[in-house]
Design a protein around this motif. Sequence first.
Motif, mmCIF file in Angstrom:
data_model
loop_
_atom_site.group_PDB
_atom_site.id
_atom_site.type_symbol
_atom_site.label_atom_id
_atom_site.label_comp_id
_atom_site.label_asym_id
_atom_site.label_seq_id
_atom_site.Cartn_x
_atom_site.Cartn_y
_atom_site.Cartn_z
ATOM 1 N N THR A 70 -7.822 -9.563 1.892
ATOM 2 C CA THR A 70 -7.901 -8.259 2.567
ATOM 3 C C THR A 70 -9.238 -8.067 3.275
ATOM 4 O OG1 THR A 70 -8.553 -7.362 0.426
ATOM 5 C CG2 THR A 70 -6.284 -7.022 1.089
ATOM 6 N N ILE A 104 -8.919 3.025 8.314
ATOM 7 C CA ILE A 104 -8.049 2.142 9.113
ATOM 8 C C ILE A 104 -7.860 0.819 8.382
ATOM 9 C CG2 ILE A 104 -7.890 0.842 11.273
ATOM 10 C CD1 ILE A 104 -9.501 3.149 12.572
ATOM 11 N N GLN A 110 -5.637 1.193 5.295
ATOM 12 C CA GLN A 110 -4.217 1.321 5.631
ATOM 13 C C GLN A 110 -3.573 -0.062 5.760
ATOM 14 O OE1 GLN A 110 -2.072 4.135 6.116
ATOM 15 N NE2 GLN A 110 -0.644 2.415 6.060
ATOM 16 N N ASP A 111 -4.257 -0.939 6.441
ATOM 17 C CA ASP A 111 -3.689 -2.276 6.628
ATOM 18 C C ASP A 111 -3.863 -3.159 5.403
ATOM 19 O OD1 ASP A 111 -2.600 -1.896 9.061
ATOM 20 O OD2 ASP A 111 -4.317 -2.620 10.197
ATOM 21 N N ALA A 112 -4.951 -2.954 4.662
ATOM 22 C CA ALA A 112 -5.199 -3.816 3.506
ATOM 23 C C ALA A 112 -4.359 -3.419 2.302
ATOM 24 C CB ALA A 112 -6.680 -3.776 3.138
ATOM 25 N N TRP A 113 -4.224 -2.125 2.076
ATOM 26 C CA TRP A 113 -3.602 -1.664 0.835
ATOM 27 C C TRP A 113 -2.429 -0.718 1.057
ATOM 28 C CZ3 TRP A 113 -9.283 -0.265 0.108
ATOM 29 C CH2 TRP A 113 -10.021 -1.431 -0.142
ATOM 30 N N GLY A 114 -2.084 -0.500 2.337
ATOM 31 C CA GLY A 114 -0.921 0.340 2.614
ATOM 32 C C GLY A 114 -1.194 1.822 2.476
ATOM 33 N N TYR A 124 -4.416 4.920 3.635
ATOM 34 C CA TYR A 124 -5.720 5.068 4.266
ATOM 35 C C TYR A 124 -6.705 5.826 3.387
ATOM 36 C CZ TYR A 124 -3.759 9.590 5.676
ATOM 37 O OH TYR A 124 -3.170 10.825 5.674
ATOM 38 N N ASP A 183 0.251 -8.955 3.915
ATOM 39 C CA ASP A 183 -0.456 -7.859 3.243
ATOM 40 C C ASP A 183 -1.050 -6.876 4.244
ATOM 41 O OD1 ASP A 183 0.182 -9.138 0.969
ATOM 42 O OD2 ASP A 183 -1.854 -9.699 0.384
ATOM 43 N N GLU A 184 -1.388 -7.384 5.445
ATOM 44 C CA GLU A 184 -2.031 -6.519 6.432
ATOM 45 C C GLU A 184 -1.178 -6.307 7.669
ATOM 46 O OE1 GLU A 184 -6.137 -7.746 7.118
ATOM 47 O OE2 GLU A 184 -6.059 -8.748 5.192
ATOM 48 N N TYR A 185 0.016 -6.903 7.695
ATOM 49 C CA TYR A 185 0.883 -6.775 8.860
ATOM 50 C C TYR A 185 2.230 -6.247 8.388
ATOM 51 C CZ TYR A 185 -2.813 -9.745 10.549
ATOM 52 O OH TYR A 185 -4.064 -10.240 10.856
ATOM 53 N N PRO A 186 2.431 -4.936 8.480
ATOM 54 C CA PRO A 186 3.635 -4.361 7.881
ATOM 55 C C PRO A 186 4.866 -4.483 8.777
ATOM 56 C CG PRO A 186 2.294 -2.626 8.865
ATOM 57 C CD PRO A 186 1.538 -3.917 9.057
ATOM 58 N N ARG A 225 6.417 2.089 6.615
ATOM 59 C CA ARG A 225 5.653 0.841 6.716
ATOM 60 C C ARG A 225 5.814 0.066 5.407
ATOM 61 N NH1 ARG A 225 1.836 1.730 10.960
ATOM 62 N NH2 ARG A 225 0.358 0.193 10.194
ATOM 63 N N TYR A 240 4.651 -3.115 3.353
ATOM 64 C CA TYR A 240 3.632 -4.160 3.230
ATOM 65 C C TYR A 240 4.003 -5.069 2.061
ATOM 66 C CZ TYR A 240 0.455 -1.207 6.031
ATOM 67 O OH TYR A 240 -0.128 -0.459 7.015
ATOM 68 N N SER A 259 5.048 -2.490 -0.855
ATOM 69 C CA SER A 259 4.634 -1.083 -0.911
ATOM 70 C C SER A 259 5.180 -0.409 0.340
ATOM 71 C CB SER A 259 3.109 -0.973 -0.973
ATOM 72 O OG SER A 259 2.530 -1.343 0.251
ATOM 73 N N SER A 267 4.921 3.067 2.810
ATOM 74 C CA SER A 267 4.153 4.291 3.111
ATOM 75 C C SER A 267 4.678 4.927 4.384
ATOM 76 C CB SER A 267 2.663 3.974 3.230
ATOM 77 O OG SER A 267 2.408 3.164 4.341
#
Lengths: 269, 346
Positions: free
Chosen positions: A121, A196, A199-203, A205, B178-181, B188, B190, B302, B304
Amino acid sequence: MMETWALWAALTAYALAGSLAIAGIWRGQPSGRLVLTLLSGALALHALSLGLRWARLGHGPFTTMFEILSSNIFSFTLVYAAALWRFPAIRPTFALAAPLVFLMMGWLMVTNPEPGVFPPTFDTGWLYVHIGFGKLFMGAALVALGVSLVPAMRLTGLGARAFAALPDDTSLDELAFRFLSAGLVFDTLMLAAGAIWAQDAWGRYWAFDPLETWSLVTWLLAALAIHARITLRPPAYAGTLMIALVFTVAYATFFGVPFVTERPHQGVV
Amino acid sequence: MPEQGALIQPVRVFPWRSAAPLLTWLASPWVTLGSIAATAAAAVASVSLGWGATWTLAAPLTVFTVNLAMAAVTHPKLRGDPVLLSFHLALAAFVLLAALGRMTYLKGQVEVTESAKFDAAHAGIENGPWHINRLGETRFFNEGMVIEYDAQRVRGETYNQVRWLDDGGRWRTTVIGDEYPLVINGYRFYTTGNKGFAPVFTWRAKGGAPVSGSVHLPGYPLHEARQETVWNPPAGPSIHIRLAFDEEILDPARPSVFRVPQRPRALVTAEGSRATLLPGETMALVSGELRFDAVSTWMGYSISYDPAKPWLLAALLTATVALAWRLASRWRAEPWMDTPKPEQGA
């Protein structure tokens, strides 16, 4: 090996610069230009050491307490040196920030330098944006603290003599709050970039984890201090207290939470 | 016909007049300072006492937002400075959007077996009271994954291929991680570090039709020593299943890739009988028979959903740019240090 030697040389130069700044204040003969020159040399050596470690490990100094301390000694000093270069009148104030740098150097020397795990991540450009703005915020807050401590120090006889050559309290208070205000902008950008990334790392923000919550508290206290100064116009020593509170909470957030949990945002990396 | 005075009378008692002192007070800097301090205190309480952050922060943030709005309406200095006004209004918008986000959000998690379709009924979710749930309309298949591991079993990148139905009714294929949903209907999905093995069994009750099912074992390698669970097939007994294999799936000594074991064994206990089954073998029970078909995998996702998110970012950046602009303008116009006045006659 070169990496270690460069780090030790940098720490020695930092120690010399800080000691010289403190001695200058004590003797009433600040040597700002020499301090700035030493700091510049220390920063160059430290940059070399950090760069060599980066090349060796393949990632920046973001994962262990050793790396976080080392990179923050660098960024604290870099921002302070830039402020000393831009505002020559405040050069003697580095004597007030130096003890904190010494403390971090001591902490660094007893911390395990072994590399840590670089989580997947962390493999994103937002990491650099987030951490970069965070370092700018902390650096600006340290300069604000150093400058704002002068009016409070002047309440004592020693402080009045030592800082007699600096601008008046009102001007220093104004400059300190300008640095804190710039810090608030950087802090806001740090939180936005972090959100930001999260949000992308752990879903998500924002999740009110301890580090996020204390970052919010830091932001609120900085906003509170700036708003109080604009609307209430408190005396300079009250400004010192407010900036000291903001810096203390920011520092505890930055170093306290990772220290307690051993890793920023531990558990979700 | 009423007299003219009677028409004027209601205007004299219009609530705005009596409310004016309250509005002025609500716009005061003391309320700003108080609400910011109360928000900070509420945040500390939420993290140290474990109170829910949303509801703990709701009251002080409501006062803060009202204060910002009232200040924008009543303070001539704010109204006359578009940059400062933008900063305050953007902050108020940020808080309102955050509240809207909490009312409409959804977050959850779900496990989907390889080659199987996402089933919203199996998702564990929580959502805000205004969320209109369209998760059931979401269609995608988990088509398999590649998960890289470095030495010491440090998880690296995850590549999960999914096939999904877009808004136009076309099936599309995407690789997520993990970073591209995967984003469908605003939801979204993930991938997470939570994934594991899913032995596939076929249960045939006596006189009944065969039923196949994949059994999700606890996550691997997190629960490596506990690869067992209980399966209750339709109209069947409670079956305890343990997956065993001798090979090293993730070698700590070198980089590797998560995969299913090549020589798996299913240790099955049901109705007082025990058996060790290899793929393709069947176990006879009192109420039917159980066949161990293969071992597959499952991925934990996950989920969201927050429609306010891009607007939150826009409000935050607007506030930041306005603040930076205002500060820079002021600092350019006013030097920080009082310039010494030239001496007389100089």
